[in-house]
Enzyme design. Structure first.
Site, PDB file in Angstrom:
ATOM      1  N   HIS A 102       0.840  -1.198   0.000  1.00  0.00           N
ATOM      2  CA  HIS A 102       0.000   0.000   0.000  1.00  0.00           C
ATOM      3  C   HIS A 102       0.874   1.246   0.000  1.00  0.00           C
ATOM      4  CE1 HIS A 102      -3.329   2.683   0.648  1.00  0.00           C
ATOM      5  NE2 HIS A 102      -2.761   3.180   1.725  1.00  0.00           N
ATOM      6  N   SER A 103       0.574   2.191  -0.904  1.00  0.00           N
ATOM      7  CA  SER A 103       1.249   3.484  -0.985  1.00  0.00           C
ATOM      8  C   SER A 103       2.748   3.272  -1.201  1.00  0.00           C
ATOM      9  CB  SER A 103       0.944   4.291   0.282  1.00  0.00           C
ATOM     10  OG  SER A 103       1.271   5.662   0.101  1.00  0.00           O
ATOM     11  N   MET A 104       3.609   3.736  -0.310  1.00  0.00           N
ATOM     12  CA  MET A 104       5.037   3.467  -0.460  1.00  0.00           C
ATOM     13  C   MET A 104       5.277   1.971  -0.632  1.00  0.00           C
ATOM     14  SD  MET A 104       8.274   4.280   2.087  1.00  0.00           S
ATOM     15  CE  MET A 104       8.216   2.825   3.138  1.00  0.00           C
TER      16      MET A 104
END
Length: 265
Positions: A102-104
């Site tokens: 998720h995300s990074m």
């Protein structure tokens, strides 16, 4: 339930232990989860609770947080990916493996997938969440903002409890970690190369300011296999409200891949 070290390595955490953990360790497939900037392995505890017994859920613990808070943060996505690949337990890379970030964590998972494929160990599937495709660069500079500006960024994205954001001592401890993670993400530059041979599923909140729909769909350029984009109500941390649906999706894909592999034998 808590996140405990997998063996002696600090990087990989088992999210189930006791009898449940022993059963999970013998599962036919592994799902390795990669946290967001400022996040930790325990973020994925709800995923482990909901995962079927056919999938062992492991999560990465980056340096600089929780029981690794005394360690230097890694401010380079490629270095993170190299070190995580080296830390993956043997059972994770000798049996079917899926990745979720998720995300990074989506960027880190993508770079881990590239390294695994170069070693001849292609993942079953890569699931990327809340992140634009790696080839799309935006000149984000949140890591250069003063503390107040970085706090404003966190508040805008949500996902951090208001009580935590109001705890000055906690935030003083966490802001350097968040800043380091943002630096890793914002200085990352995608290196062109062959698309992944595994399928990619990109997930996002429809109102996520960090992952516009067209930028999420651009993940299709990073696989030579099947691609799908799924959008859910919500913003950057949409997945906390849709975890049951997301776990069902991931588990279903893993089960289908296992059945397909069995049929080819």
């Amino acid at each position: 339930m808590s996140a405990v070290k997998d063996g002696d390595d600090m990087w990989i955490r088992r999210l189930l232990f006791g009898q449940a953990g022993e059963r999970a360790e013998r599962a036919p497939a592994t799902l390795v989860c990669f946290p967001h900037a400022g996040g930790s392995a325990s973020f994925y505890l709800p995923v482990a609770r909901l995962a079927p017994p056919t999938v062992e859920v492991l999560a990465v613990q980056y340096p600089g947080r929780q029981d690794r808070r005394a360690e230097r943060c890694v401010e380079d996505i490629d270095e993170l990916a190299d070190r995580i690949v080296a830390a993956l337990p043997a059972r994770a890379v000798t049996r079917p493996l899926a990745l979720f970030g998720h995300s990074m964590g989506a960027l880190v998972a993508f770079e881990v997938a590239r390294r695994l494929e170069r070693r001849g160990t292609a993942p079953l599937e890569l699931f990327v969440s809340g992140r634009r495709a790696p080839s799309i660069h935006r000149d984000d500079r949140a890591h250069l903002r003063p503390d107040d500006g970085l706090l404003a960024e966190l508040r805008a994205l949500g996902g951090t409890a208001t009580t935590v954001l109001g705890d000055d001592d906690f935030m003083q401890a966490m802001l350097p970690v968040v800043r380091s993670d943002y630096r890793a993400v914002e200085t990352y530059r995608h290196r062109p190369g062959p698309g992944l041979s595994c399928p990619v599923t990109a997930l996002s909140g429809i109102d996520d300011p960090k992952a516009r729909p067209d930028d999420v769909r651009a993940w299709r350029d990073h696989t030579r296999s099947r691609f799908e984009a799924r959008f859910f109500p919500g913003g950057h941390f949409y997945l906390t409200d849709h975890v049951e649906e997301i776990v069902a999706l991931v588990a279903g894909r893993v089960s289908s891949a296992l059945l397909a592999a069995d049929s080819r034998r």
